[in-house]
Write a protein that holds these residues in place. Structure first.
Motif, PDB file in Angstrom:
ATOM      1  N   TYR A  28       0.841  -1.209   0.000  1.00 54.02           N
ATOM      2  CA  TYR A  28       0.000   0.000   0.000  1.00 54.02           C
ATOM      3  C   TYR A  28       0.873   1.255   0.000  1.00 54.02           C
ATOM      4  O   TYR A  28       0.604   2.212  -0.736  1.00 54.02           O
ATOM      5  CB  TYR A  28      -0.934  -0.005   1.218  1.00 54.02           C
ATOM      6  N   GLU A  29       1.907   1.261   0.820  1.00 54.43           N
ATOM      7  CA  GLU A  29       2.779   2.440   0.881  1.00 54.43           C
ATOM      8  C   GLU A  29       3.532   2.630  -0.434  1.00 54.43           C
ATOM      9  O   GLU A  29       3.763   3.764  -0.872  1.00 54.43           O
ATOM     10  CB  GLU A  29       3.759   2.307   2.048  1.00 54.43           C
ATOM     11  N   PHE A  30       3.924   1.526  -1.071  1.00 49.61           N
ATOM     12  CA  PHE A  30       4.574   1.640  -2.376  1.00 49.61           C
ATOM     13  C   PHE A  30       3.621   2.257  -3.395  1.00 49.61           C
ATOM     14  O   PHE A  30       3.979   3.177  -4.135  1.00 49.61           O
ATOM     15  CB  PHE A  30       5.033   0.259  -2.859  1.00 49.61           C
ATOM     16  N   GLU A  31       2.388   1.754  -3.430  1.00 51.15           N
ATOM     17  CA  GLU A  31       1.397   2.284  -4.370  1.00 51.15           C
ATOM     18  C   GLU A  31       1.127   3.763  -4.101  1.00 51.15           C
ATOM     19  O   GLU A  31       1.056   4.581  -5.039  1.00 51.15           O
ATOM     20  CB  GLU A  31       0.096   1.486  -4.259  1.00 51.15           C
ATOM     21  N   CYS A  50       8.547   3.559 -16.772  1.00 53.96           N
ATOM     22  CA  CYS A  50       9.063   2.531 -15.871  1.00 53.96           C
ATOM     23  C   CYS A  50       9.486   1.308 -16.671  1.00 53.96           C
ATOM     24  O   CYS A  50       8.665   0.685 -17.351  1.00 53.96           O
ATOM     25  CB  CYS A  50       8.003   2.153 -14.835  1.00 53.96           C
ATOM     26  N   LEU A  51      10.760   0.996 -16.602  1.00 52.26           N
ATOM     27  CA  LEU A  51      11.289  -0.227 -17.201  1.00 52.26           C
ATOM     28  C   LEU A  51      11.258  -1.318 -16.138  1.00 52.26           C
ATOM     29  O   LEU A  51      11.829  -1.148 -15.051  1.00 52.26           O
ATOM     30  CB  LEU A  51      12.724   0.002 -17.678  1.00 52.26           C
ATOM     31  N   VAL A  52      10.570  -2.406 -16.413  1.00 54.32           N
ATOM     32  CA  VAL A  52      10.471  -3.514 -15.462  1.00 54.32           C
ATOM     33  C   VAL A  52      11.180  -4.715 -16.078  1.00 54.32           C
ATOM     34  O   VAL A  52      10.731  -5.266 -17.084  1.00 54.32           O
ATOM     35  CB  VAL A  52       9.004  -3.882 -15.149  1.00 54.32           C
ATOM     36  N   SER A  53      12.306  -5.104 -15.494  1.00 57.73           N
ATOM     37  CA  SER A  53      13.021  -6.272 -16.004  1.00 57.73           C
ATOM     38  C   SER A  53      12.927  -7.409 -14.998  1.00 57.73           C
ATOM     39  O   SER A  53      12.835  -7.189 -13.791  1.00 57.73           O
ATOM     40  CB  SER A  53      14.483  -5.922 -16.304  1.00 57.73           C
ATOM     41  N   ARG A  54      12.910  -8.621 -15.530  1.00 54.62           N
ATOM     42  CA  ARG A  54      12.795  -9.825 -14.691  1.00 54.62           C
ATOM     43  C   ARG A  54      11.518  -9.799 -13.845  1.00 54.62           C
ATOM     44  O   ARG A  54      11.511 -10.180 -12.683  1.00 54.62           O
ATOM     45  CB  ARG A  54      14.034  -9.979 -13.818  1.00 54.62           C
ATOM     46  N   PHE A  55      10.439  -9.337 -14.458  1.00 50.75           N
ATOM     47  CA  PHE A  55       9.147  -9.268 -13.776  1.00 50.75           C
ATOM     48  C   PHE A  55       8.723 -10.650 -13.272  1.00 50.75           C
ATOM     49  O   PHE A  55       8.023 -10.771 -12.261  1.00 50.75           O
ATOM     50  CB  PHE A  55       8.102  -8.722 -14.752  1.00 50.75           C
ATOM     51  N   GLU A  56       9.155 -11.708 -13.962  1.00 50.38           N
ATOM     52  CA  GLU A  56       8.712 -13.059 -13.628  1.00 50.38           C
ATOM     53  C   GLU A  56       9.351 -13.600 -12.353  1.00 50.38           C
ATOM     54  O   GLU A  56       8.971 -14.667 -11.867  1.00 50.38           O
ATOM     55  CB  GLU A  56       9.016 -14.011 -14.799  1.00 50.38           C
ATOM     56  N   GLN A  57      10.324 -12.882 -11.767  1.00 52.09           N
ATOM     57  CA  GLN A  57      11.002 -13.370 -10.575  1.00 52.09           C
ATOM     58  C   GLN A  57      10.109 -13.272  -9.340  1.00 52.09           C
ATOM     59  O   GLN A  57       9.146 -12.531  -9.305  1.00 52.09           O
ATOM     60  CB  GLN A  57      12.290 -12.560 -10.342  1.00 52.09           C
ATOM     61  N   GLY A  58      10.492 -14.018  -8.309  1.00 47.01           N
ATOM     62  CA  GLY A  58       9.759 -13.975  -7.047  1.00 47.01           C
ATOM     63  C   GLY A  58       8.570 -14.919  -7.046  1.00 47.01           C
ATOM     64  O   GLY A  58       8.388 -15.745  -7.937  1.00 47.01           O
ATOM     65  N   THR A  59       7.724 -14.789  -6.048  1.00 42.95           N
ATOM     66  CA  THR A  59       6.572 -15.675  -5.915  1.00 42.95           C
ATOM     67  C   THR A  59       5.394 -15.161  -6.740  1.00 42.95           C
ATOM     68  O   THR A  59       5.277 -13.949  -6.980  1.00 42.95           O
ATOM     69  CB  THR A  59       6.129 -15.767  -4.440  1.00 42.95           C
ATOM     70  N   PRO A  60       4.508 -16.047  -7.167  1.00 44.09           N
ATOM     71  CA  PRO A  60       3.324 -15.608  -7.927  1.00 44.09           C
ATOM     72  C   PRO A  60       2.492 -14.577  -7.174  1.00 44.09           C
ATOM     73  O   PRO A  60       1.977 -13.635  -7.775  1.00 44.09           O
ATOM     74  CB  PRO A  60       2.550 -16.911  -8.147  1.00 44.09           C
ATOM     75  N   THR A 105       0.506  -9.031  -7.020  1.00 42.76           N
ATOM     76  CA  THR A 105       0.257  -7.773  -6.313  1.00 42.76           C
ATOM     77  C   THR A 105       0.897  -6.607  -7.051  1.00 42.76           C
ATOM     78  O   THR A 105       0.269  -5.552  -7.233  1.00 42.76           O
ATOM     79  CB  THR A 105       0.804  -7.850  -4.878  1.00 42.76           C
ATOM     80  N   LEU A 106       2.151  -6.780  -7.472  1.00 46.31           N
ATOM     81  CA  LEU A 106       2.825  -5.726  -8.226  1.00 46.31           C
ATOM     82  C   LEU A 106       2.087  -5.432  -9.526  1.00 46.31           C
ATOM     83  O   LEU A 106       1.878  -4.258  -9.882  1.00 46.31           O
ATOM     84  CB  LEU A 106       4.272  -6.138  -8.523  1.00 46.31           C
ATOM     85  N   ALA A 107       1.679  -6.489 -10.241  1.00 52.60           N
ATOM     86  CA  ALA A 107       0.945  -6.295 -11.499  1.00 52.60           C
ATOM     87  C   ALA A 107      -0.352  -5.539 -11.248  1.00 52.60           C
ATOM     88  O   ALA A 107      -0.731  -4.650 -12.023  1.00 52.60           O
ATOM     89  CB  ALA A 107       0.652  -7.651 -12.146  1.00 52.60           C
ATOM     90  N   GLY A 108      -1.050  -5.877 -10.159  1.00 45.93           N
ATOM     91  CA  GLY A 108      -2.302  -5.197  -9.851  1.00 45.93           C
ATOM     92  C   GLY A 108      -2.099  -3.718  -9.560  1.00 45.93           C
ATOM     93  O   GLY A 108      -2.893  -2.865  -9.985  1.00 45.93           O
ATOM     94  N   ILE A 109      -1.039  -3.392  -8.841  1.00 42.13           N
ATOM     95  CA  ILE A 109      -0.746  -1.992  -8.529  1.00 42.13           C
ATOM     96  C   ILE A 109      -0.459  -1.215  -9.805  1.00 42.13           C
ATOM     97  O   ILE A 109      -1.006  -0.121 -10.032  1.00 42.13           O
ATOM     98  CB  ILE A 109       0.448  -1.906  -7.557  1.00 42.13           C
ATOM     99  N   LEU A 110       0.395  -1.759 -10.655  1.00 39.90           N
ATOM    100  CA  LEU A 110       0.761  -1.056 -11.886  1.00 39.90           C
ATOM    101  C   LEU A 110      -0.441  -0.906 -12.810  1.00 39.90           C
ATOM    102  O   LEU A 110      -0.629   0.140 -13.439  1.00 39.90           O
ATOM    103  CB  LEU A 110       1.898  -1.792 -12.590  1.00 39.90           C
ATOM    104  N   LEU A 125      -2.530  -6.974 -16.517  1.00 34.94           N
ATOM    105  CA  LEU A 125      -1.455  -6.072 -16.911  1.00 34.94           C
ATOM    106  C   LEU A 125      -0.766  -6.583 -18.172  1.00 34.94           C
ATOM    107  O   LEU A 125      -0.443  -5.811 -19.083  1.00 34.94           O
ATOM    108  CB  LEU A 125      -0.437  -5.950 -15.772  1.00 34.94           C
ATOM    109  N   LEU A 126      -0.547  -7.889 -18.239  1.00 33.82           N
ATOM    110  CA  LEU A 126       0.114  -8.478 -19.400  1.00 33.82           C
ATOM    111  C   LEU A 126      -0.860  -8.663 -20.557  1.00 33.82           C
ATOM    112  O   LEU A 126      -0.477  -8.548 -21.729  1.00 33.82           O
ATOM    113  CB  LEU A 126       0.731  -9.826 -19.031  1.00 33.82           C
ATOM    114  N   ASN A 127      -2.093  -8.948 -20.249  1.00 36.98           N
ATOM    115  CA  ASN A 127      -3.074  -9.195 -21.314  1.00 36.98           C
ATOM    116  C   ASN A 127      -3.320  -7.982 -22.191  1.00 36.98           C
ATOM    117  O   ASN A 127      -3.620  -8.118 -23.386  1.00 36.98           O
ATOM    118  CB  ASN A 127      -4.402  -9.665 -20.697  1.00 36.98           C
ATOM    119  N   ILE A 128      -3.200  -6.775 -21.625  1.00 34.14           N
ATOM    120  CA  ILE A 128      -3.483  -5.570 -22.408  1.00 34.14           C
ATOM    121  C   ILE A 128      -2.222  -4.963 -23.015  1.00 34.14           C
ATOM    122  O   ILE A 128      -2.287  -3.951 -23.713  1.00 34.14           O
ATOM    123  CB  ILE A 128      -4.195  -4.500 -21.548  1.00 34.14           C
TER     124      ILE A 128
END
Length: 411
Positions: A175-178, A193-203, A208-213, A246-249
């Motif tokens: 929430y604070e990041f958003e 915003c350049l996002v590299s290695r978006f696929e890293q980390g847990t689903p 959550t990051l995708a939803g915020i963006l 986020l990816l679909n559009i």
């Protein structure tokens, strides 16, 4: 650098993020003792553990240059060849112009995916992409997000790390990041915003990051411009999971094969002290098929064997030797070997190696073997639109595949 100590470099990079041997070991699938032996200079990675070391570079959040340096110190080829910061007109300038122009015009969601196969880097030519973005959006309006590699990162630490990358100060939650990013947008600022290695980390954290963006992109139409870069894993998220809007559009771009002019620039960039003629680079283009790591290996071979005034043509005495050298490249073998080691995939690989035309190029390849070869950069699409077909990159690549099959059948 040849004089770098692998143990010293690893220790420096681990201390920088306060990584423990146990933490590294858990993330890359080795024992704590093995990692400690690396760090203390008792042992070094063996040829079969290259993938473990590449995973280690990601966990330690190394830049492309730092990753190459650590790999070189361990005796491995670089993971990101030909990625130096360029001077003057860079390779692939026209393609990058097109990506930025389409992103600026995309409404209501200026979101794009930049997909690239193995050995181009993620993203390719990051320095140049960020330089162009700063020129277009302004120095302070360009952000670069690289989500933490570790799957054990706590949500608060995950978003705190991303906030630091974006210069948003200290945050302790998603929430604070958003909120911090939204404050920038509320000021009327247009942000890239350049996002590299978006696929890293847990689903869960990725979603959550995708939803915020996505939410900020909707609420502040046209102000948050996103370029997400990745390879096979990012393509899988878009086409196989299908649940991240986020990816679909997002509009999809594929990093293009290099032209002869691109390769000339890459050769001059890598070895500026050498004279590279168009005829020599054209022969190497034919041998490598534009595969970036293979092209660089060919350049190195020419430097080592023919000197600064290299001359090469199909009838040249060195042509066959160079072909044999490239067909034995570990980069080719590490993609072919998994397909050649089980009966089912071995039969499929043998079938594909006998074919000149490998079928229609599609946005997502359902055939596992074709998908592995495509993202491994051993096959590519020729033609455009519905006429695009898949082909082997070069006879050298096919020869490597046959050698791998022969090796596996005689083991």
């Amino acid at each position: 650098m040849a004089t770098d100590s692998f143990a010293d470099l690893l220790s420096v990079y681990m201390r920088r993020i306060r990584a423990s041997a146990a933490g590294v070991a858990t993330e890359i699938g080795l024992s704590r003792e093995a990692v400690n032996n690396w760090r203390n200079g008792i042992s070094a990675p063996n040829p079969r553990s290259r993938d473990k070391l590449v995973a280690c570079t990601r966990y330690l959040r190394l830049t492309e240059g730092e990753a190459n340096r650590l790999l070189s110190a361990a005796g491995f080829a670089p993971e990101f060849p030909l990625q130096a910061e360029s001077v003057g007109e860079p390779p692939f300038a026209g393609f990058q112009d097109k990506v930025f122009a389409q992103l600026a015009q995309a409404m209501p969601y200026p979101i794009a995916l930049l997909l690239s196969p193995a050995h181009w880097g993620q993203p390719p030519f990051r320095y140049e992409l960020l330089r162009r973005a700063r020129a277009q959006y302004g120095e302070g309006s360009v952000l670069h997000i690289q989500p933490p590699y570790s799957v054990s990162t706590e949500p608060a630490d995950y978003f705190a790390a991303i906030a630091r990358q974006c210069g948003l100060g200290d945050v302790a939650s998603d929430y604070e990041f958003e909120s911090a990013l939204e404050r920038r947008l509320l000021g009327g600022e247009r942000i890239f915003c350049l996002v590299s290695r978006f696929e890293q980390g847990t689903p869960a954290l990725r979603e959550t990051l995708a939803g915020i963006l996505r939410s900020l992109s909707e609420m502040h139409s046209g102000r948050l411009h996103l370029l997400l870069c990745g390879g096979e894993a990012l393509a899988d998220l878009k086409y196989r999971s299908g649940d991240l809007s986020l990816l679909n559009i997002a509009h999809v771009h594929h990093w293009p094969d290099p032209t002869l002019d691109d390769l000339m620039q890459l050769a001059q960039l890598r070895w500026p002290e050498h004279t590279w003629t168009a005829s020599v680079v054209a022969v190497l283009e034919t041998l490598s098929g534009g595969h970036p790591a293979l092209f660089e290996e060919g350049l190195q071979w020419l430097v080592d064997h023919l000197g600064p005034e290299a001359s090469l043509h199909e009838g040249h005495a060195a042509f066959g030797a160079l072909h044999t050298h490239l067909a034995s490249s570990p980069r080719l073998w590490q993609t072919f070997l998994p397909l050649a080691q089980t009966p089912a995939t071995r039969a499929r690989l043998q079938q594909l190696l006998q074919a000149d035309d490998l079928g229609r190029a599609r946005p997502y390849l359902q055939d596992d073997a074709l998908r592995s070869l495509f993202w491994g950069n051993l096959i590519h699409a020729r033609g455009a639109g519905d006429a695009a077909r898949l082909h082997w990159r070069s006879p050298t690549v096919r020869e490597a595949g046959r050698m791998v099959l022969e090796s596996c059948s005689t083991d």
